[in-house]
Write an enzyme that holds these catalytic residues in place. Structure first.
Site, PDB file in Angstrom:
ATOM      1  N   ASP A 103      37.714 -21.209 -20.574  1.00  0.00           N
ATOM      2  CA  ASP A 103      38.451 -20.659 -19.452  1.00  0.00           C
ATOM      3  C   ASP A 103      37.574 -20.795 -18.214  1.00  0.00           C
ATOM      4  OD1 ASP A 103      40.400 -18.984 -18.048  1.00  0.00           O
ATOM      5  OD2 ASP A 103      40.888 -18.213 -20.038  1.00  0.00           O
ATOM      6  N   ASP A 200      42.074 -20.672 -14.434  1.00  0.00           N
ATOM      7  CA  ASP A 200      42.737 -19.415 -14.078  1.00  0.00           C
ATOM      8  C   ASP A 200      43.257 -19.408 -12.636  1.00  0.00           C
ATOM      9  OD1 ASP A 200      43.209 -16.638 -15.036  1.00  0.00           O
ATOM     10  OD2 ASP A 200      41.947 -16.114 -13.327  1.00  0.00           O
ATOM     11  N   GLU A 254      46.508 -22.750 -14.804  1.00  0.00           N
ATOM     12  CA  GLU A 254      47.404 -21.603 -14.882  1.00  0.00           C
ATOM     13  C   GLU A 254      47.908 -21.336 -13.472  1.00  0.00           C
ATOM     14  OE1 GLU A 254      47.768 -16.886 -15.550  1.00  0.00           O
ATOM     15  OE2 GLU A 254      46.377 -17.888 -14.202  1.00  0.00           O
ATOM     16  N   HIS A 326      47.293 -13.706 -23.724  1.00  0.00           N
ATOM     17  CA  HIS A 326      46.643 -12.397 -23.533  1.00  0.00           C
ATOM     18  C   HIS A 326      47.240 -11.595 -22.381  1.00  0.00           C
ATOM     19  CE1 HIS A 326      45.057 -15.119 -20.637  1.00  0.00           C
ATOM     20  NE2 HIS A 326      44.497 -14.124 -19.980  1.00  0.00           N
ATOM     21  N   ASP A 327      48.145 -12.179 -21.609  1.00  0.00           N
ATOM     22  CA  ASP A 327      48.725 -11.481 -20.453  1.00  0.00           C
ATOM     23  C   ASP A 327      50.132 -10.953 -20.704  1.00  0.00           C
ATOM     24  OD1 ASP A 327      46.558 -11.873 -18.783  1.00  0.00           O
ATOM     25  OD2 ASP A 327      47.341 -13.740 -17.943  1.00  0.00           O
TER      26      ASP A 327
HETATM   27  O1  TEU Z   1      46.442 -14.228 -14.832  1.00  0.00           O
HETATM   28  C1  TEU Z   1      47.133 -14.396 -13.628  1.00  0.00           C
HETATM   29  C2  TEU Z   1      48.385 -13.642 -13.571  1.00  0.00           C
HETATM   30  O2  TEU Z   1      49.362 -14.078 -13.024  1.00  0.00           O
HETATM   31  C3  TEU Z   1      48.390 -12.343 -14.232  1.00  0.00           C
HETATM   32  O3  TEU Z   1      47.322 -11.647 -13.765  1.00  0.00           O
HETATM   33  C4  TEU Z   1      49.600 -11.533 -14.010  1.00  0.00           C
HETATM   34  O4  TEU Z   1      49.709 -11.218 -12.658  1.00  0.00           O
HETATM   35  C5  TEU Z   1      49.453 -10.294 -14.828  1.00  0.00           C
HETATM   36  O5  TEU Z   1      49.255 -10.674 -16.155  1.00  0.00           O
HETATM   37  C6  TEU Z   1      50.641  -9.399 -14.736  1.00  0.00           C
HETATM   38  O6  TEU Z   1      50.462  -8.339 -15.598  1.00  0.00           O
HETATM   39  C7  TEU Z   1      45.145 -14.662 -14.945  1.00  0.00           C
HETATM   40  C8  TEU Z   1      44.581 -14.248 -16.288  1.00  0.00           C
HETATM   41  O7  TEU Z   1      45.279 -14.866 -17.317  1.00  0.00           O
HETATM   42  C9  TEU Z   1      44.597 -12.748 -16.383  1.00  0.00           C
HETATM   43  O8  TEU Z   1      44.176 -12.299 -17.645  1.00  0.00           O
HETATM   44  C10 TEU Z   1      43.694 -12.217 -15.303  1.00  0.00           C
HETATM   45  O9  TEU Z   1      43.780 -10.825 -15.287  1.00  0.00           O
HETATM   46  C11 TEU Z   1      44.073 -12.754 -13.926  1.00  0.00           C
HETATM   47  O10 TEU Z   1      44.305 -14.159 -13.929  1.00  0.00           O
HETATM   48  C12 TEU Z   1      42.952 -12.521 -12.954  1.00  0.00           C
HETATM   49  O11 TEU Z   1      41.867 -13.332 -13.304  1.00  0.00           O
END
Ligand code: TEU
Ligand code: CA
Length: 563
Positions: A103, A200, A254, A326-327
């Site tokens: 990542d 990311d 992403e 994970h999100d």
């Molecule tokens: O995620 C970006 C993103 O769009 C998410 O943060 C989304 O806004 C969130 O999941 C809504 O609940 C990336 C990563 O995958 C995430 O784990 C990080 O928290 C984020 O960037 C910040 O680095």
């Protein structure tokens, strides 16, 4: 090196497995998942039939956002091991025939990163002075995770920008020194043998000049046009692409709120800098923008999103396919049914694994792990869940607000993987760092290994069927019966061979009328999640009266096309 370069296209035929290490497997008995646990489970990962692993951030981090706040890009978090242990994992993965991607989080660092600590000091001859985005006066932007996007720093006497949590200051990518740092990070991991990166919020790294105000009354969304797909994004990404080209490394971006049209700029033509992009459209079939704004699941919305990306990328770019990461909360709890756990888990697998693109499977998805429902917000650890709870719908009852967390929290994806029915679900010898889902006695890897019809073994079937199958890998996508509210049906066709994928999302028996012209054709059953009812390998004549589909029934059939 050149040999590696030529083979970058491996990702098109690959299936990826995503590991969020903290909850994967605890190898050294401190309750936290680590690279010792990963090392021991690599054979299991391989046994799924996957070809590559994506690791969420493994780097040192104060964990304000569980690894996405990095304090050192070129090391391993002591909770997870060290660089030597990482190399062991990397080598073993390679020996088993699996690639490894890391990542890359370069929109922001941790406020505990050395660069930020130095930058706070200010001073004209300070080399780190302009590594971050400092202003005397904030603009009106909101952050995604914690209130306003600006935080005052008393040492520097200025505000810094943070699009995410306060502990995640945004890097100033307009500073060439920062871009050199990024290239050094890429080289560090690539020269170690890593095969690529998942990047990311990569579409946020270039901000509009002058940081103009957003439309004030719309939180977050109102300012996004000031940093999404910003003015220099493709220049900067071209610099990074050049480094990755030297190593033949795969890049997967992403991009929150990426549309098909903006994604195509990253994926094709002169501005191509990514091999794939993670899109979000299909993640809103039960919500608006984000899971926290929940609404009932509608299959039509899911079909719209999937088909849109399939059609619009066709012949131009390559899709990434996922249902979980994970999100996002667990997919069975969202788009399937906990009651029809096995049926809906396998139907969901069928629905996305045969689309055109590269499938990603998130840890625990392959056994159908479901959302956790904790009894108080204080038990949750995710910064965005806590923020949502404490910021919105404050007039609602505690129960209602907690319900919103139950359906939306990222923590549901972050409970320890359920390996068996022993204490702590076989994840750890000691009490794990986070709650284990109480359903681990029923839902676990060990149970499913010994059950031929389990979700786990079904994923293996899907991967086996997809592998080396030119129709399923490269065949043209076409959707059928789009208006049907309960069935998703699509075709993958190459030459005169077609595979039809039919998935019911109905929790009861339904009659599905096949499209015109299908009746009386012979079809071979290639895969079924009711294998006693429809035996794989059998040849059937398609009925005139329609297919009687059981709850969440899914099947893949193969047909010869005459026209
Ligand atoms: O995620 C970006 C993103 O769009 C998410 O943060 C989304 O806004 C969130 O999941 C809504 O609940 C990336 C990563 O995958 C995430 O784990 C990080 O928290 C984020 O960037 C910040 O680095
Ligand atoms: Ca551990």
């Amino acid at each position: 090196m050149s040999e590696k370069k030529e083979s970058r296209d491996w990702y098109k035929e690959a299936v990826f497995y995503q590991i969020w290490v903290r909850s994967f497997c605890d190898g050294n008995g401190d309750g936290i998942g680590d690279l010792y646990g990963v090392y021991d489970k690599l054979e299991y990962v391989k046994s799924l039939g996957v070809d590559a692993i994506w690791f969420n951030p493994l780097y040192p981090s104060p964990n304000a956002d569980y690894g996405y706040d990095i304090s050192d890009y070129c090391d391993i978090h002591p909770d997870y091991g060290d660089l030597d242990q990482f190399k062991k994992v990397l080598n073993k993965a390679h020996e088993l025939g699996m690639k490894v991607i890391m990542d890359l989080v370069i929109n922001h660092t941790s406020d505990e990163h050395k660069w930020f600590k130095e930058s706070r000091k200010g001073g004209d001859d300070n080399p780190y002075k302009d590594y971050y985005i400092w202003r005397d006066e904030p603009n009106n932007w909101d952050s995604f995770f914690e209130g306003k996007a600006w935080e005052f720093d008393s040492l520097r006497g200025q505000y810094y920008l943070h699009l995410f949590a306060k502990k995640q200051p945004d890097l100033n990518m307009d500073n060439p020194k920062v871009r050199e740092e990024v290239k050094n990070i890429l080289r560090f991991w690539l020269s170690m043998g890593v095969d690529g990166f998942r990047e990311d919020v990569i579409n946020f790294i270039s901000k509009k000049e002058g940081l103009p105000n957003g439309i004030g009354f719309l939180p977050v969304i109102g300012s996004i046009h000031n940093f999404k797909d910003g003015p220099h994004i493709h220049e900067y990404l071209a610099e990074f692409r050049k480094v990755c080209d030297e190593y033949g490394a795969v890049q997967i971006g992403e991009g929150p709120m990426t549309t098909v049209n903006t994604a195509l700029k990253y994926l094709s033509g002169d501005t191509k800098s990514m091999d794939m992009m993670f899109s979000f459209d299909h993640m809103t079939a039960d919500c608006l923008f984000t899971e926290y704004l929940h609404r009932p699941f509608k299959l039509i919305r899911l079909k719209n999103a999937l088909s849109k990306w399939q059609y619009k990328l066709a012949g131009k770019a390559w899709n990434s396919l996922y249902l979980e990461n994970h999100d996002h909360p667990r997919i069975i709890s969202r788009y399937g049914s906990e009651k029809y756990h096995r049926e809906s888990g396998t139907a969901l697998a069928t629905a996305y694994m045969f689309l055109k693109g590269t499938p990603f499977i998130y840890q625990g998805q392959e056994i159908g792990m479901t959302n956790i429902k904790l009894s108080s917000i204080d038990q949750y650890v995710d910064v965005s869940s806590k923020n949502n709870y404490h910021k919105y719908h404050l007039k609602d009852s505690i129960e209602d607000r907690l319900h919103r967390i139950h359906v939306s929290s990222r923590d549901s994806a972050r409970t320890p993987v359920q390996w068996d029915d022993s204490e702590n679900a076989g994840f750890s010898r000691v009490k794990p760092w986070f709650f284990v889902n109480p359903n681990y006695k029923e839902i676990n890897v060990k149970n499913q290994e010994s059950d031929k019809e389990s979700i786990l073994n079904y994923y293996r079937e899907c991967i086996r069927l997809r592998k080396n199958n030119p129709v399923l890998l490269y065949g043209k996508y076409k959707e059928y019966e789009h208006g049907n509210a309960f069935v998703y049906m699509y075709e993958r066709r190459r030459g005169n061979i077609s595979y039809f994928i039919i998935c019911s999302f109905a929790p009861e028996k339904i009659l599905f009328m096949l499209p015109k012209g299908f009746a009386n054709h012979t079809a071979k059953i290639m895969l079924s999640n009711y294998p006693k009812k429809r035996v794989p390998g059998e040849i059937r004549i398609l009925p005139e009266m329609g297919l009687k589909l059981s709850p969440y029934e899914a099947l893949v059939i193969k047909m010869k096309r005459t026209k």
